[in-house]
Enzyme design. Structure first.
Site, PDB file in Angstrom:
ATOM      1  N   CYS A   1       0.085  -9.087  -8.095  1.00 18.28           N
ATOM      2  CA  CYS A   1       0.471  -7.685  -7.601  1.00 18.28           C
ATOM      3  C   CYS A   1       0.891  -6.758  -8.773  1.00 18.28           C
ATOM      4  O   CYS A   1       0.977  -5.495  -8.639  1.00 18.28           O
ATOM      5  CB  CYS A   1       1.458  -7.871  -6.694  1.00 18.28           C
ATOM      6  SG  CYS A   1       1.038  -9.024  -5.147  1.00 18.28           S
TER       7      CYS A   1
ATOM      8  N   HIS B   1       5.268  -1.115  -6.121  1.00 13.52           N
ATOM      9  CA  HIS B   1       4.179  -2.009  -5.527  1.00 13.52           C
ATOM     10  C   HIS B   1       4.588  -2.315  -3.733  1.00 13.52           C
ATOM     11  O   HIS B   1       5.587  -2.241  -3.688  1.00 13.52           O
ATOM     12  CB  HIS B   1       4.211  -3.420  -5.963  1.00 13.52           C
ATOM     13  CG  HIS B   1       3.613  -4.704  -5.033  1.00 13.52           C
ATOM     14  ND1 HIS B   1       2.312  -4.442  -4.786  1.00 13.52           N
ATOM     15  CD2 HIS B   1       3.775  -5.755  -4.651  1.00 13.52           C
ATOM     16  CE1 HIS B   1       2.067  -5.364  -4.101  1.00 13.52           C
ATOM     17  NE2 HIS B   1       2.859  -6.291  -3.998  1.00 13.52           N
TER      18      HIS B   1
ATOM     19  N   ASN C   1       0.080  -5.286   2.214  1.00 15.97           N
ATOM     20  CA  ASN C   1       0.355  -5.702   0.794  1.00 15.97           C
ATOM     21  C   ASN C   1      -1.060  -5.927   0.295  1.00 15.97           C
ATOM     22  O   ASN C   1      -1.726  -6.990   0.539  1.00 15.97           O
ATOM     23  CB  ASN C   1       0.875  -6.858   0.646  1.00 15.97           C
ATOM     24  CG  ASN C   1       1.260  -7.388  -0.829  1.00 15.97           C
ATOM     25  OD1 ASN C   1       0.538  -6.726  -1.757  1.00 15.97           O
ATOM     26  ND2 ASN C   1       2.447  -8.372  -1.035  1.00 15.97           N
TER      27      ASN C   1
END
Ligand code: UT7
Length: 325
Positions: free
Chosen positions: A119, A252, A282
């Protein structure tokens, strides 16, 4: 004179198949897995995610995002000196997604490679591109985050499968004497490998280990809120700026609660945080450029504003990029 990397254009792409929490809950219920829109929204802020079609890989999503970014920048693929794709879900073991994107864009010759930092991948990729631009070896770089996390989800595990989605985001960077990327900060600590990983891998024609995502959500949560504050402060210090100088925080997109907590620690109001996790869940390395592109296109982000981009993910890896848009 210092060479800066300036963002010339942004682009993004979400696959057509969009599932709301209610859609996903209904599908999971058929397999005996219980979840609800209420739980997902409450704990994460996610309302919907997109899943790629069976014949779409990370390179297809990345190519779509790249086309939008090239159009926004007003340049063609032949003008690129570098292509970097951040991904943990490549089409193949090799070659890289970046070389596939290069080919799909109809160009050849410039270096192209992938970066794997889960990520934080886009932050890592942007930092590498910035360093290559600052060195003078590259003038224009295409940096993409692209993922098909739907391929590595265990749909029997409700603690993870409701959290992730597929997508891609891209930026074109160009060398400039005007301020662009002001400071970058990268970190990793491999001792945390087991709290977020996909343990399976290809071995002699089969798969060894479990090829689906495993996460200790609470451990990840605790680590994330700490390091996101630290890395933002590190980038600010390198650029001789303070929290008050940040116009937009683009973290993020994993969980709205992590983003709100980071904003509080940086003394920023919630309306200065770009939040798109509600719309795509996500998307790992794609989430930061997806959020950036959304806020550029809807007019929130203006030229001259100061943006703090920051990510955290498997590895553990984390980092930030502070830039003047
Ligand atoms: O991209 C890398 C970064 N990743 C992240 O940032 C993720 C970080 N972690 C998180 O976002 C949160 O920890 C989660 C969203 C994963 C979980 O939220 P939580 O508030 O920590 O929930 P929990 O794990 O403590 O679970 C609470 C309850 C449990 O039930 P009991 O044991 O209290 O009866 C779970 O079984 O919620 C239950 N639960 C669910 N219920 C309905 C877990 N998943 C679900 C679900 N639907 N999908």
């Amino acid at each position: 004179m210092r060479i800066y990397s300036r963002i010339l254009g942004t682009g993004s792409y979400l696959p057509e198949n969009r599932l709301t929490n209610a859609d996903l809950a209904a599908e999971l219920a058929l397999q005996g897995v219980e979840t609800s829109d209420e739980w997902i929204v409450d704990r994460t802020g996610i309302r919907a995610r997109h899943f790629a079609a069976d014949d779409q890989g990370s390179s297809d999503l990345a190519t779509e995002a790249a086309r939008h970014a090239l159009a926004a920048a007003g340049i063609s693929a032949d003008d690129l000196d570098l292509i970097i794709v951040a991904t943990s879900t490549p089409d193949m073991v090799f070659p890289s997604v970046a070389t596939m994107v290069q080919n799909k864009l109809g160009t050849a010759g410039c270096p192209a490679f992938d970066v794997q930092a889960v990520c934080s991948g886009f932050i890592y990729a942007l930092t590498i591109a910035d360093a290559m631009i600052q060195s003078g070896s590259v003038k224009r770089a295409l940096v993409i985050g692209s993922e098909v996390f739907s391929r590595i989800l265990d749909f029997q595990d409700r603690t993870t499968c409701v959290l992730f989605g597929d997508g891609a985001g891209a930026v074109i960077l160009e060398a400039s004497d005007q301020p662009g990327i002001l400071a970058t900060d990268l970190h990793a600590d491999g001792k945390y490998k087991d709290i977020l990983c996909v343990p399976g891998h290809v071995n002699r024609g089969g798969i060894l280990g479990d090829p689906v995502l495993k996460m200790d959500g609470q451990a990840v949560f605790k680590l994330a809120v700490g390091v996101l504050e630290d890395t933002a402060r590190a980038s600010l210090a390198k650029a001789n700026l303070t929290d008050a100088d940040i116009d937009w925080l683009i973290p993020h997109q994993a969980n709205i609660r992590i983003m709100q907590s980071t904003a509080r620690k940086l003394k920023m109001s919630a309306d200065k945080v770009v939040v798109t996790v509600d719309q795509h869940g996500n998307t790992s390395a794609a989430s930061i450029p997806l959020a950036l592109d959304t806020a550029v296109r809807d007019g929130r982000i203006h030229r001259g504003q100061t943006l703090m981009l920051e990510g955290v993910g498997g590895g553990f890896t984390w980092g930030s990029v502070l830039l003047r848009y």
